[in-house]
Design a protein around this motif. Structure first.
Motif, PDB file in Angstrom:
ATOM      1  N   HIS A  48       3.404  24.599 -46.625  1.00 38.93           N
ATOM      2  CA  HIS A  48       3.535  25.526 -45.756  1.00 38.93           C
ATOM      3  C   HIS A  48       3.970  24.802 -44.464  1.00 38.93           C
ATOM      4  CE1 HIS A  48       2.429  28.947 -48.522  1.00 38.93           C
ATOM      5  NE2 HIS A  48       1.490  27.930 -48.777  1.00 38.93           N
ATOM      6  N   PRO A  49       4.916  25.347 -43.637  1.00 38.25           N
ATOM      7  CA  PRO A  49       4.905  24.600 -42.149  1.00 38.25           C
ATOM      8  C   PRO A  49       3.703  24.554 -41.463  1.00 38.25           C
ATOM      9  CG  PRO A  49       6.643  26.412 -42.694  1.00 38.25           C
ATOM     10  CD  PRO A  49       5.453  26.374 -43.646  1.00 38.25           C
ATOM     11  N   ARG A  50       3.361  23.378 -40.861  1.00 35.37           N
ATOM     12  CA  ARG A  50       1.972  23.437 -39.913  1.00 35.37           C
ATOM     13  C   ARG A  50       2.408  22.621 -38.642  1.00 35.37           C
ATOM     14  NH1 ARG A  50      -1.361  26.048 -39.267  1.00 35.37           N
ATOM     15  NH2 ARG A  50      -1.963  26.218 -41.285  1.00 35.37           N
ATOM     16  N   GLY A  51       2.897  21.421 -38.658  1.00 39.94           N
ATOM     17  CA  GLY A  51       3.143  20.634 -37.583  1.00 39.94           C
ATOM     18  C   GLY A  51       1.870  19.922 -37.473  1.00 39.94           C
ATOM     19  N   LEU A  52       1.809  18.824 -36.717  1.00 36.82           N
ATOM     20  CA  LEU A  52       0.863  17.694 -36.220  1.00 36.82           C
ATOM     21  C   LEU A  52       0.922  17.225 -34.880  1.00 36.82           C
ATOM     22  CD1 LEU A  52      -1.526  15.913 -36.673  1.00 36.82           C
ATOM     23  CD2 LEU A  52       0.281  14.064 -37.867  1.00 36.82           C
ATOM     24  N   LEU A  53      -0.067  17.647 -34.247  1.00 38.54           N
ATOM     25  CA  LEU A  53      -0.361  17.217 -32.910  1.00 38.54           C
ATOM     26  C   LEU A  53      -1.287  16.151 -32.809  1.00 38.54           C
ATOM     27  CD1 LEU A  53       0.127  17.485 -29.591  1.00 38.54           C
ATOM     28  CD2 LEU A  53      -1.453  19.442 -29.805  1.00 38.54           C
ATOM     29  N   TRP A  54      -0.897  14.907 -32.156  1.00 38.07           N
ATOM     30  CA  TRP A  54      -1.801  13.910 -31.961  1.00 38.07           C
ATOM     31  C   TRP A  54      -2.189  14.029 -30.524  1.00 38.07           C
ATOM     32  CZ3 TRP A  54      -3.856  10.261 -35.474  1.00 38.07           C
ATOM     33  CH2 TRP A  54      -3.255  10.246 -36.579  1.00 38.07           C
ATOM     34  N   ILE A  55      -3.539  13.762 -30.146  1.00 35.92           N
ATOM     35  CA  ILE A  55      -3.943  13.762 -28.794  1.00 35.92           C
ATOM     36  C   ILE A  55      -4.736  12.687 -28.410  1.00 35.92           C
ATOM     37  CG2 ILE A  55      -4.024  16.322 -28.565  1.00 35.92           C
ATOM     38  CD1 ILE A  55      -7.250  16.261 -29.024  1.00 35.92           C
TER      39      ILE A  55
ATOM     40  N   SER B  27     -10.392  33.444 -32.163  1.00 37.19           N
ATOM     41  CA  SER B  27      -8.946  33.171 -31.652  1.00 37.19           C
ATOM     42  C   SER B  27      -8.055  33.372 -32.743  1.00 37.19           C
ATOM     43  CB  SER B  27      -9.017  31.900 -30.913  1.00 37.19           C
ATOM     44  OG  SER B  27      -7.516  31.691 -30.630  1.00 37.19           O
ATOM     45  N   ASP B  28      -6.824  33.559 -32.350  1.00 37.94           N
ATOM     46  CA  ASP B  28      -5.588  33.667 -33.362  1.00 37.94           C
ATOM     47  C   ASP B  28      -5.251  32.337 -33.719  1.00 37.94           C
ATOM     48  OD1 ASP B  28      -3.648  34.087 -34.912  1.00 37.94           O
ATOM     49  OD2 ASP B  28      -2.455  35.146 -33.579  1.00 37.94           O
ATOM     50  N   LEU B  29      -5.634  31.681 -34.857  1.00 38.62           N
ATOM     51  CA  LEU B  29      -5.246  30.545 -35.099  1.00 38.62           C
ATOM     52  C   LEU B  29      -3.997  30.363 -36.118  1.00 38.62           C
ATOM     53  CD1 LEU B  29      -8.744  29.489 -36.339  1.00 38.62           C
ATOM     54  CD2 LEU B  29      -8.011  29.458 -33.965  1.00 38.62           C
ATOM     55  N   ASP B  30      -3.390  31.119 -36.211  1.00 41.70           N
ATOM     56  CA  ASP B  30      -2.199  31.167 -37.355  1.00 41.70           C
ATOM     57  C   ASP B  30      -1.081  30.066 -36.940  1.00 41.70           C
ATOM     58  OD1 ASP B  30      -3.366  32.903 -38.739  1.00 41.70           O
ATOM     59  OD2 ASP B  30      -2.232  34.594 -38.325  1.00 41.70           O
ATOM     60  N   THR B  31      -0.940  30.214 -35.443  1.00 43.92           N
ATOM     61  CA  THR B  31       0.276  29.275 -34.989  1.00 43.92           C
ATOM     62  C   THR B  31      -0.242  27.874 -34.492  1.00 43.92           C
ATOM     63  OG1 THR B  31      -0.096  30.176 -32.610  1.00 43.92           O
ATOM     64  CG2 THR B  31       1.328  31.207 -34.057  1.00 43.92           C
ATOM     65  N   TRP B  32      -1.412  27.399 -34.841  1.00 44.45           N
ATOM     66  CA  TRP B  32      -2.139  26.009 -34.272  1.00 44.45           C
ATOM     67  C   TRP B  32      -1.441  25.245 -35.338  1.00 44.45           C
ATOM     68  CZ3 TRP B  32      -7.791  25.963 -32.738  1.00 44.45           C
ATOM     69  CH2 TRP B  32      -8.109  26.956 -31.714  1.00 44.45           C
ATOM     70  N   PRO B  33      -1.127  24.033 -34.777  1.00 41.50           N
ATOM     71  CA  PRO B  33      -0.943  22.850 -35.609  1.00 41.50           C
ATOM     72  C   PRO B  33      -2.141  22.198 -35.972  1.00 41.50           C
ATOM     73  CG  PRO B  33      -0.672  22.196 -33.265  1.00 41.50           C
ATOM     74  CD  PRO B  33      -1.110  23.587 -33.228  1.00 41.50           C
ATOM     75  N   LEU B  34      -1.883  21.308 -36.957  1.00 43.38           N
ATOM     76  CA  LEU B  34      -3.124  20.281 -37.222  1.00 43.38           C
ATOM     77  C   LEU B  34      -3.142  19.399 -35.839  1.00 43.38           C
ATOM     78  CD1 LEU B  34      -5.283  18.461 -39.084  1.00 43.38           C
ATOM     79  CD2 LEU B  34      -2.666  17.442 -39.806  1.00 43.38           C
ATOM     80  N   VAL B  35      -4.453  19.093 -35.485  1.00 42.04           N
ATOM     81  CA  VAL B  35      -4.787  18.276 -34.391  1.00 42.04           C
ATOM     82  C   VAL B  35      -5.570  16.972 -34.967  1.00 42.04           C
ATOM     83  CG1 VAL B  35      -5.773  18.023 -32.297  1.00 42.04           C
ATOM     84  CG2 VAL B  35      -4.648  20.297 -32.801  1.00 42.04           C
TER      85      VAL B  35
ATOM     86  N   ILE C  53     -11.667  12.766 -34.149  1.00 37.80           N
ATOM     87  CA  ILE C  53     -11.932  14.156 -35.000  1.00 37.80           C
ATOM     88  C   ILE C  53     -10.460  14.642 -35.364  1.00 37.80           C
ATOM     89  CG2 ILE C  53     -11.641  15.573 -32.948  1.00 37.80           C
ATOM     90  CD1 ILE C  53     -13.746  17.342 -33.687  1.00 37.80           C
ATOM     91  N   TYR C  54     -10.520  15.613 -36.229  1.00 39.22           N
ATOM     92  CA  TYR C  54      -9.313  16.394 -36.439  1.00 39.22           C
ATOM     93  C   TYR C  54      -9.715  17.766 -36.936  1.00 39.22           C
ATOM     94  CZ  TYR C  54      -9.388  15.700 -41.622  1.00 39.22           C
ATOM     95  OH  TYR C  54      -9.968  15.411 -42.762  1.00 39.22           O
ATOM     96  N   PHE C  55      -8.784  18.573 -36.735  1.00 41.49           N
ATOM     97  CA  PHE C  55      -8.885  20.048 -37.266  1.00 41.49           C
ATOM     98  C   PHE C  55      -7.761  20.585 -37.492  1.00 41.49           C
ATOM     99  CE2 PHE C  55      -9.263  19.584 -32.650  1.00 41.49           C
ATOM    100  CZ  PHE C  55      -8.427  20.466 -31.949  1.00 41.49           C
TER     101      PHE C  55
ATOM    102  N   LEU D 200     -10.820  24.177 -40.210  1.00 38.92           N
ATOM    103  CA  LEU D 200     -11.474  23.187 -40.758  1.00 38.92           C
ATOM    104  C   LEU D 200     -11.395  22.077 -39.748  1.00 38.92           C
ATOM    105  CD1 LEU D 200     -10.687  21.867 -44.509  1.00 38.92           C
ATOM    106  CD2 LEU D 200     -10.321  20.508 -42.464  1.00 38.92           C
ATOM    107  N   VAL D 201     -12.561  21.522 -39.828  1.00 44.94           N
ATOM    108  CA  VAL D 201     -12.772  20.412 -38.893  1.00 44.94           C
ATOM    109  C   VAL D 201     -13.273  19.006 -39.779  1.00 44.94           C
ATOM    110  CG1 VAL D 201     -13.900  19.690 -36.680  1.00 44.94           C
ATOM    111  CG2 VAL D 201     -13.649  21.923 -37.240  1.00 44.94           C
ATOM    112  N   SER D 202     -13.038  17.975 -39.302  1.00 41.75           N
ATOM    113  CA  SER D 202     -13.587  16.684 -39.707  1.00 41.75           C
ATOM    114  C   SER D 202     -13.867  15.728 -38.731  1.00 41.75           C
ATOM    115  CB  SER D 202     -12.382  15.907 -40.702  1.00 41.75           C
ATOM    116  OG  SER D 202     -13.000  14.638 -41.064  1.00 41.75           O
ATOM    117  N   LEU D 203     -14.963  15.088 -38.913  1.00 42.34           N
ATOM    118  CA  LEU D 203     -15.315  14.126 -38.060  1.00 42.34           C
ATOM    119  C   LEU D 203     -14.400  12.758 -38.125  1.00 42.34           C
ATOM    120  CD1 LEU D 203     -17.660  13.211 -36.218  1.00 42.34           C
ATOM    121  CD2 LEU D 203     -18.891  12.087 -37.981  1.00 42.34           C
TER     122      LEU D 203
END
Length: 376
Positions: free
Chosen positions: A82-89, A235-243, A250-252, A260-263
């Protein structure tokens, strides 16, 4: 006569190996647990990304893309991705160069990632704290989420259709090389003795242990624990990318019903049934609070999984240097889901001594690239 092959382990490595060998071999899979994917695969959330992982892992992910988008007939009756997108910060200006290097590296694979500003990060996700995106970000728009459960089920489905035999609750205890006779290996399990021409070691964190029990030198694999939790956000999370944080803090990503959150930690452990530690969960929630401007409550669930690495952080695929009837398929290093189609293709090519598809050769990946001989 068809080659009799034993695959040890029924995670994504074992399941994909079984399927890719089963058209020309008689394959049996043994698994010490009661069902497939108990340890690593069943505790994984995965995406197909060409920016996460080392460059070779990213090339393998790109080589796997077509399989995910167009799986074999009978593999599944639903979408695997499914489309998600990934945002690195990056949480500090000092990490800006890491983001720049990430974009440059991705030009070798998908060529779609790009640097974005703090303001663009905020438009993607209004909930960021300013300090968490001080250096802007990198957006990989073609990153797609993978339905891990259905992906594993698809391999099991087609393997069984090809008459692969699965034996669960069966622990491998040793294997003896037969000097003369019909078969090469006598394998002893908790459910009896079996005889095979070849063994594929897809035992994940236990791969070194399996090798020693078969009289094969271990290659120095190390298991690492990673902690994950889920929680609800208002919050409405449906449009969020993976961060993902560029410094592996961290990533979520959004999931059905929450986040879903990981250390994103890699703590070395002895292979076993990994469990989350309260201190890791607390640290994870603290980092999330420092990243997002939301009211962060207690997790709704938490677990831990294993990731196994070789010393050079690359997979190990192919025959052992001391016995060409013992094959490694291990050390995927947390990228086992997104690279399974490509790595099992390499395993098949080495096992059957056939040529790799052109896409591998064009990216300088050969049947020897991930050979265990590099450790001998």
């Amino acid at each position: 006569m068809r080659t009799r092959v034993l695959v040890i382990g029924a995670g994504i490595a074992g399941a994909s190996a079984a399927y890719h060998l089963s058209d020309l071999c008689d394959v049996t899979v043994i698994e010490s647990e009661g069902h497939a994917g108990f340890h690593s695969t069943g505790r994984s959330a995965a995406v197909l990304s060409t920016t996460s992982g080392n460059p070779l892992q990213c090339l393998l992910a790109e080589a796997s893309r077509d399989f995910f988008l167009k799986p074999p007939v009978g593999f599944t009756n639903q979408h695997l991705t499914h489309p998600r997108g990934l945002l690195w910060i990056a949480c500090s200006k000092s990490s800006q160069s890491k983001l720049d290097r990430l974009v440059s590296r991705d030009q070798l694979t998908s060529k779609t990632s790009r640097r974005i500003t703090l303001e663009e990060c905020r438009r993607l996700m209004p909930g960021f704290r300013n300090e968490s995106i001080a250096a802007g970000g990198v957006l990989e728009p073609d990153c797609i989420s993978i339905d891990v459960a259905e992906f594993l089920a698809g391999y099991l489905r087609l393997a069984r259709a090809n008459s692969v035999k699965f034996i669960f609750d069966s622990r491998f205890t040793r294997a003896l090389r037969i000097k003369a006779g019909k078969y090469r290996w006598k394998v002893v399990t908790t459910k009896g003795e079996l005889f095979f021409d070849a063994i594929v070691n897809a035992a994940g964190a236990w791969s070194d242990e399996v090798a020693v029990l078969a009289g094969i030198p271990k290659i120095g694999l190390q298991a690492y624990k990673r902690t994950v939790c889920t929680l609800k956000l208002d919050s409405d999370l449906d449009t969020w990318p993976l961060v993902m944080d560029i410094d592996s803090q961290i990533y979520f990503e959004p999931i059905s019903g929450g986040l879903l959150v990981s250390l994103s930690e890699e703590n070395p452990v002895i292979a076993g049934d990994a469990k989350p530690d309260e201190i890791d969960i607390a640290l994870m929630l603290d980092r999330l609070k420092n990243t997002l401007n939301f009211n962060i409550g207690r997790p709704t669930s938490a677990w831990a999984g294993l990731r196994t690495f070789a010393t050079d952080k690359l997979p190990v695929v192919g025959p052992d240097a001391t016995d060409e009837s013992f094959f490694w398929y291990s050390a995927q290093g947390g990228a086992g889901i997104k690279t399974a189609p490509a790595l099992s293709t390499i395993l098949r090519a080495t096992f059957l001594d056939v040529e790799l598809p052109d896409m591998f050769i064009e990216n300088s990946i050969s049947k020897d690239t991930f050979s265990s001989s590099r450790f001998k």
